[in-house]
Design a protein around this motif. Sequence first.
Motif, PDB file in Angstrom:
ATOM      1  N   ASN A 323       0.287  -1.656  -0.212  1.00 34.71           N
ATOM      2  CA  ASN A 323      -0.458  -0.297   0.079  1.00 34.71           C
ATOM      3  C   ASN A 323       0.848   1.190  -0.122  1.00 34.71           C
ATOM      4  O   ASN A 323       2.134   1.100   0.560  1.00 34.71           O
ATOM      5  CB  ASN A 323      -1.244  -0.361   1.119  1.00 34.71           C
ATOM      6  N   ASN A 324       0.467   2.321  -0.420  1.00 32.01           N
ATOM      7  CA  ASN A 324       1.130   3.412  -0.202  1.00 32.01           C
ATOM      8  C   ASN A 324       1.736   3.776   0.086  1.00 32.01           C
ATOM      9  O   ASN A 324       1.266   4.175   1.822  1.00 32.01           O
ATOM     10  CB  ASN A 324       0.190   5.352  -1.551  1.00 32.01           C
ATOM     11  N   GLN A 325       2.849   4.613   0.968  1.00 31.76           N
ATOM     12  CA  GLN A 325       3.519   4.876   2.270  1.00 31.76           C
ATOM     13  C   GLN A 325       3.998   3.771   3.028  1.00 31.76           C
ATOM     14  O   GLN A 325       3.988   4.320   4.032  1.00 31.76           O
ATOM     15  CB  GLN A 325       2.277   6.029   3.142  1.00 31.76           C
ATOM     16  N   GLU A 326       4.116   2.588   2.744  1.00 28.57           N
ATOM     17  CA  GLU A 326       4.679   1.272   3.381  1.00 28.57           C
ATOM     18  C   GLU A 326       5.739   0.872   2.767  1.00 28.57           C
ATOM     19  O   GLU A 326       5.920   0.962   1.627  1.00 28.57           O
ATOM     20  CB  GLU A 326       3.212   0.303   3.212  1.00 28.57           C
ATOM     21  N   TRP A 327       6.197   0.551   3.979  1.00 29.30           N
ATOM     22  CA  TRP A 327       8.090  -0.035   3.759  1.00 29.30           C
ATOM     23  C   TRP A 327       8.074  -1.597   3.694  1.00 29.30           C
ATOM     24  O   TRP A 327       6.681  -2.348   3.662  1.00 29.30           O
ATOM     25  CB  TRP A 327       8.738   0.016   4.238  1.00 29.30           C
ATOM     26  N   LEU A 328       8.704  -1.501   1.745  1.00 32.44           N
ATOM     27  CA  LEU A 328       8.384  -3.255   1.327  1.00 32.44           C
ATOM     28  C   LEU A 328       9.422  -4.167   2.850  1.00 32.44           C
ATOM     29  O   LEU A 328      10.410  -3.880   3.085  1.00 32.44           O
ATOM     30  CB  LEU A 328       9.540  -3.642   0.149  1.00 32.44           C
ATOM     31  N   ASN A 329       8.885  -5.444   2.665  1.00 30.33           N
ATOM     32  CA  ASN A 329       9.269  -6.533   3.881  1.00 30.33           C
ATOM     33  C   ASN A 329      10.088  -7.500   2.685  1.00 30.33           C
ATOM     34  O   ASN A 329       9.713  -7.231   2.051  1.00 30.33           O
ATOM     35  CB  ASN A 329       8.245  -6.743   5.028  1.00 30.33           C
ATOM     36  N   ASP A 330      10.860  -8.306   3.512  1.00 34.29           N
ATOM     37  CA  ASP A 330      12.009  -9.275   3.246  1.00 34.29           C
ATOM     38  C   ASP A 330      10.577  -9.770   2.621  1.00 34.29           C
ATOM     39  O   ASP A 330      11.252 -10.818   1.267  1.00 34.29           O
ATOM     40  CB  ASP A 330      12.931  -9.703   4.155  1.00 34.29           C
ATOM     41  N   GLU A 331       9.618 -10.484   3.270  1.00 41.69           N
ATOM     42  CA  GLU A 331       9.249 -11.216   1.752  1.00 41.69           C
ATOM     43  C   GLU A 331       8.594 -10.995   0.778  1.00 41.69           C
ATOM     44  O   GLU A 331       8.733 -12.185  -0.199  1.00 41.69           O
ATOM     45  CB  GLU A 331       7.852 -11.905   3.306  1.00 41.69           C
ATOM     46  N   VAL A 332       8.630  -9.895   0.612  1.00 41.61           N
ATOM     47  CA  VAL A 332       7.669  -9.492  -0.799  1.00 41.61           C
ATOM     48  C   VAL A 332       8.823  -9.417  -1.335  1.00 41.61           C
ATOM     49  O   VAL A 332       9.206 -10.259  -2.586  1.00 41.61           O
ATOM     50  CB  VAL A 332       7.441  -7.473  -0.327  1.00 41.61           C
ATOM     51  N   ILE A 333       9.644  -8.818  -1.051  1.00 46.94           N
ATOM     52  CA  ILE A 333      10.811  -8.712  -1.747  1.00 46.94           C
ATOM     53  C   ILE A 333      11.962  -9.998  -2.044  1.00 46.94           C
ATOM     54  O   ILE A 333      11.693 -10.447  -3.425  1.00 46.94           O
ATOM     55  CB  ILE A 333      12.073  -7.570  -1.522  1.00 46.94           C
ATOM     56  N   ASN A 358      18.859 -13.074  -2.460  1.00 42.79           N
ATOM     57  CA  ASN A 358      17.894 -12.444  -0.937  1.00 42.79           C
ATOM     58  C   ASN A 358      18.300 -11.284  -0.574  1.00 42.79           C
ATOM     59  O   ASN A 358      19.713 -11.318  -0.503  1.00 42.79           O
ATOM     60  CB  ASN A 358      17.504 -13.573  -0.497  1.00 42.79           C
ATOM     61  N   THR A 359      17.432 -10.659   0.026  1.00 43.10           N
ATOM     62  CA  THR A 359      17.841 -10.115   1.259  1.00 43.10           C
ATOM     63  C   THR A 359      18.936 -10.375   2.484  1.00 43.10           C
ATOM     64  O   THR A 359      19.602  -9.505   3.534  1.00 43.10           O
ATOM     65  CB  THR A 359      16.440  -9.236   1.615  1.00 43.10           C
ATOM     66  N   PHE A 360      19.305 -11.657   2.667  1.00 44.75           N
ATOM     67  CA  PHE A 360      19.951 -12.447   3.233  1.00 44.75           C
ATOM     68  C   PHE A 360      21.326 -12.084   3.720  1.00 44.75           C
ATOM     69  O   PHE A 360      21.947 -12.728   4.454  1.00 44.75           O
ATOM     70  CB  PHE A 360      19.899 -13.748   4.173  1.00 44.75           C
ATOM     71  N   PHE A 395      22.539  -9.150  -9.071  1.00 42.93           N
ATOM     72  CA  PHE A 395      21.719  -8.262  -8.203  1.00 42.93           C
ATOM     73  C   PHE A 395      21.913  -8.624  -6.701  1.00 42.93           C
ATOM     74  O   PHE A 395      21.737  -9.844  -6.763  1.00 42.93           O
ATOM     75  CB  PHE A 395      20.902  -7.846  -8.459  1.00 42.93           C
ATOM     76  N   VAL A 396      22.504  -7.895  -5.724  1.00 47.89           N
ATOM     77  CA  VAL A 396      22.601  -7.793  -4.166  1.00 47.89           C
ATOM     78  C   VAL A 396      22.212  -6.790  -3.541  1.00 47.89           C
ATOM     79  O   VAL A 396      22.607  -5.471  -3.083  1.00 47.89           O
ATOM     80  CB  VAL A 396      24.145  -8.120  -3.738  1.00 47.89           C
ATOM     81  N   PRO A 397      20.931  -7.092  -3.253  1.00 49.04           N
ATOM     82  CA  PRO A 397      20.219  -5.868  -1.942  1.00 49.04           C
ATOM     83  C   PRO A 397      21.037  -6.217  -0.801  1.00 49.04           C
ATOM     84  O   PRO A 397      21.375  -7.141  -0.124  1.00 49.04           O
ATOM     85  CB  PRO A 397      18.972  -7.166  -1.543  1.00 49.04           C
ATOM     86  N   ILE A 398      20.721  -4.504  -0.325  1.00 49.09           N
ATOM     87  CA  ILE A 398      21.246  -4.001   0.814  1.00 49.09           C
ATOM     88  C   ILE A 398      20.657  -3.486   1.426  1.00 49.09           C
ATOM     89  O   ILE A 398      20.175  -2.573   0.919  1.00 49.09           O
ATOM     90  CB  ILE A 398      22.844  -3.274   0.262  1.00 49.09           C
TER      91      ILE A 398
END
Length: 512
Positions: A323-333, A358-360, A395-398
């Motif tokens: 939703n708008n104005q929400e931070w993305l979490n690890d599961e969605v990314i 992944n994010t980890f 690609f490496v998420p930081i």
Amino acid sequence: MTARSLSLARALDPPLGFPPPPPAMGALTDSRKRLSADHRLPIPTFPPPSPPPPSKRPKLAPFPPSLDPSTSAAPPPQIDHASAASAPGPSSSSSAPTSSSSSSSLPQRRRLPPPPPFQRPIHGPQRVLRAFRPGKPARPHAARPSWLSTSSPLPQSLRLEQYVELVNSVSHPAPPTRAATTNAAATQEEAVPLEVVDIEEDGDEREQEEEEEAVRMSVVVRKVPLYKQLYEASSRKRDAKLKTLEFEVRLAEEGRLGLERLVEVLPRITPKKEVVPEPFVPLTDEDEEIVRQALHGRNSRERLAVHEPSNIVITREILQCLNNQEWLNDEVINLYLDLLKERELREPSKFLKCHFFNTFFYKKLISGSYDYKAVRRWTTKRKLGYSLIECDKIFVPIHKEVHWCLAVINIREKKFQYLDSLGSMDMKVLRTLARYIVDEVKDKSGQQIDALSWKQEGVKHLPLQENGWDCGMFMLKYIDFYSRDMDLSFGQKHMCYFRRRTAREILNLRAE
């Protein structure tokens, strides 16, 4: 009747077939009425008066053929007035004159001469050869025959030799002059055969004479055969339609050529229709309704998507981070990165060969300090099916506490890139990844690469966020556009659309 009077009557009667002889001068009939009339007659004067009416005129025998004025041009014979005066007059109702009439005491009177007879035309079929009447020659340039000279009159009937000579003079004219020969060579016209017409007529004499006068003194010559004249007349009637059809054909041809030229010019004078790139294809009304129900439903623990390969379960509570104005979490990314990898495997020719950590991964690599052994088993060839050195981009998420960034190992171009939607730069992350790729290649393939010498840079003209909550979405779209080998042609205004689209792709478990 006495014998003397009978002999006198026989002497006075003419033989059969011949006109009666004129009586003796001064002989009169025994009719009183006639005698009285003769007594009252005046003395004749010359020229004689007009002839009596036809009813009183004596019947005259026709002229012999030799004296017929219609066939001969000879002058009429001179009339002897003395003998004409003694010519027999009209017959009376009484018989021949008797001897007693000679002893009459009446004075002698002269009789009027009979009028000349009218010309009697000969009634019968005539063959009129109009082509051989006197007049102009058949053609002006043809040689005139010797017998057709103006000094001698043309005979009424032509012999066979004269007819042949006339036909030859018309069909084979005299040689033209030098000027005519030059003109004929210039025009190159073929000689047209002539047709001499012989007209034969029967019918009323008066109509025949009128038609004779119409064509007299001329030669009927047809330069073009009749069938050619009819054909030319018919072609002239068709010329208008043929010209109209020719104009329509020319107009259609010009229109076709104009359309062909228009096809070449049209793209330059009309703006091109904007082709929506694939990353910006709008959602349908049905997709919008599905996303709305998924993000705004009441049951927050409802499972909306389960990804078995990665064992990730997406509930409404987890998905509501889009939703708008929400931070993305690890599961969605992480689920979205797995969907991007499946998209590449589904259409390898359309996308670059990439690897998505992944994010980890980066947290595990630098836990405490740099530790390659902590992530060594994450990239085995048995587990991935390929080596990292074979990829175009990695690609490496930081994640930095409350902010998402992206690091890219660009093996194809041999450089390291850092993308921060806030515009910052972290060289420590790039040096750590350079050390990692050297150890990875040496461990998996035994090769030694000098990745520490590769270029380390930030990305110019990087789209930046304009708020404090779209960093995660910017990071996902950096990865999406680079995996398509596209420029980063988006901005803050597209973030609302990208959030709904990402939610729809996660619900469908398929990245587009």
